[in-house]
Structures are given as structure tokens and as C-alpha cells.
Design a protein around this motif. Sequence first.
Motif, PDB file in Angstrom:
ATOM      1  N   MET A  50     -17.250 -17.086 -37.400  1.00  0.00           N
ATOM      2  CA  MET A  50     -16.452 -17.773 -38.418  1.00  0.00           C
ATOM      3  C   MET A  50     -17.116 -17.567 -39.772  1.00  0.00           C
ATOM      4  SD  MET A  50     -14.000 -19.131 -36.624  1.00  0.00           S
ATOM      5  CE  MET A  50     -13.201 -20.256 -37.732  1.00  0.00           C
ATOM      6  N   GLU A  51     -16.311 -17.318 -40.763  1.00  0.00           N
ATOM      7  CA  GLU A  51     -16.820 -17.193 -42.124  1.00  0.00           C
ATOM      8  C   GLU A  51     -16.102 -18.225 -42.984  1.00  0.00           C
ATOM      9  OE1 GLU A  51     -16.611 -13.756 -45.382  1.00  0.00           O
ATOM     10  OE2 GLU A  51     -17.813 -13.238 -43.613  1.00  0.00           O
ATOM     11  N   GLU A  52     -16.877 -18.920 -43.786  1.00  0.00           N
ATOM     12  CA  GLU A  52     -16.316 -19.989 -44.606  1.00  0.00           C
ATOM     13  C   GLU A  52     -15.170 -19.466 -45.468  1.00  0.00           C
ATOM     14  OE1 GLU A  52     -17.825 -23.306 -47.808  1.00  0.00           O
ATOM     15  OE2 GLU A  52     -19.253 -22.439 -46.408  1.00  0.00           O
ATOM     16  N   LEU A  58     -13.730 -13.606 -37.550  1.00  0.00           N
ATOM     17  CA  LEU A  58     -13.844 -12.165 -37.768  1.00  0.00           C
ATOM     18  C   LEU A  58     -14.359 -11.504 -36.499  1.00  0.00           C
ATOM     19  CD1 LEU A  58     -15.505 -12.175 -41.302  1.00  0.00           C
ATOM     20  CD2 LEU A  58     -13.130 -11.670 -40.752  1.00  0.00           C
ATOM     21  N   GLU A  59     -14.121 -10.207 -36.370  1.00  0.00           N
ATOM     22  CA  GLU A  59     -14.558  -9.489 -35.179  1.00  0.00           C
ATOM     23  C   GLU A  59     -15.291  -8.215 -35.588  1.00  0.00           C
ATOM     24  OE1 GLU A  59     -12.044  -9.137 -31.531  1.00  0.00           O
ATOM     25  OE2 GLU A  59     -11.941  -7.055 -32.212  1.00  0.00           O
ATOM     26  N   ARG A  60     -16.431  -8.000 -34.936  1.00  0.00           N
ATOM     27  CA  ARG A  60     -17.227  -6.787 -35.136  1.00  0.00           C
ATOM     28  C   ARG A  60     -17.501  -6.169 -33.770  1.00  0.00           C
ATOM     29  NH1 ARG A  60     -15.872  -7.375 -39.822  1.00  0.00           N
ATOM     30  NH2 ARG A  60     -17.214  -8.022 -41.510  1.00  0.00           N
TER      31      ARG A  60
END
Length: 193
Positions: A50-52, A58-60
Motif C-alpha cells: 500500500m502506498e499513501e 501496488l504490485e511488483r
Amino acid sequence: MKVLLLSGDCVEDYELYAPIKALEMLDIDVHVVCPDKKAGDTVHTVIHYMEEGLQNYLERPGHPFELAHTFADINLADYAGLFIPGGRFPEYQRYDERVLDVVRHFFARSLPVAAVCHGVQILAASGVLQNRTCSGFNLCKLDVIAGGGTFVDYDSFSKNFHVDGNLVTAPAYPAIGVVMREFIKLLGVKIQM
């Protein structure tokens, strides 16, 4: 003792590798399988975070994982328990009747089952959540309810888990340590300190 671990492309990296290593540490043989893949094939893992400011995760790319076992060759009677990690693979494997039959086998025999994050989507689709309570990633709440279960919601992913009989569940990978502790208890393994 052997444990079956379901996987597929886009399985959550940490939710695949951490349970394998925890169980191997206890000399438990973990057979990781994926429908339509055989020993020697690779499962591609992903890392979600999760990004603020973002509404979703998001997926990497994660670490590739080489399968040592073939789904078509498993004998369910060989396994003491089932582990279902999350990631994106549960969203498509929940439509595979062979996968759902695997889950039903373990529940019909009240064998230990652990599911983390999106893994509960497979449980919901298999019909085993009737009158059961479980946790999972918060975006899986409707799947659990539609599957006849009660969703246990947590404000935090860390160290939160839920046990209902033979089933232990958790919202996401930060709880993998406590999930493994409870799953190992359900398997009947005693750890002396």
C-alpha cells in the motif's frame, strides 16, 4: 508430515515463501502445487504494498518459484493440512473445480487449513464457509459473506488472525508469523522452548 500449499501465477511472494520456510524448519514436507503446471514449471510471484494516497495496492514482480510437485499427481490422503496464500491467483483459481475439490477434501475431514489475504476467495467459492467466521484482505469481505461466512474485520494487518475450528485466517502477510504459529498448533506439532 506433509502439507499441501496451493499456488499460481501472481501468488503473494512472502505468503508463499515464509510458510514454506517455517514448516521446513519443523521438518514438515511442503508440496507446492499449481493446477495445469508440473514439477519443473515456474510460478511467478508478486509483491503487493500500500502506498499513501492510493486507493488500492501496488504490485511488483517477486521471486520466481520452481515447482517440485505436479498438481495432477497429488494424493490428498498424503497431507495433514492445507495452506492457501493470497495474491491475485485466488481470483482465477476459485473458478477451477479441481481446486475447490481440494479445499472441500480438507474441510470434510476437519483437517487444518490456513488462508491468508485473498486466499479466502478460494474458501468462499468452495462453499466451506457456511456458518464459519474468518478474516482476510478487507476487499474479500463480500466474497466471504456471499460464501455464507461471517467476516472478521481488523483495523491492522499486523498480528491479527482468526481461528474457527480447523481454520486459521488473517488479513495479509504482516500476520504470517501468528498465522503459522496457529496453523502449526492445529497440525498438532509441539514446539519446546
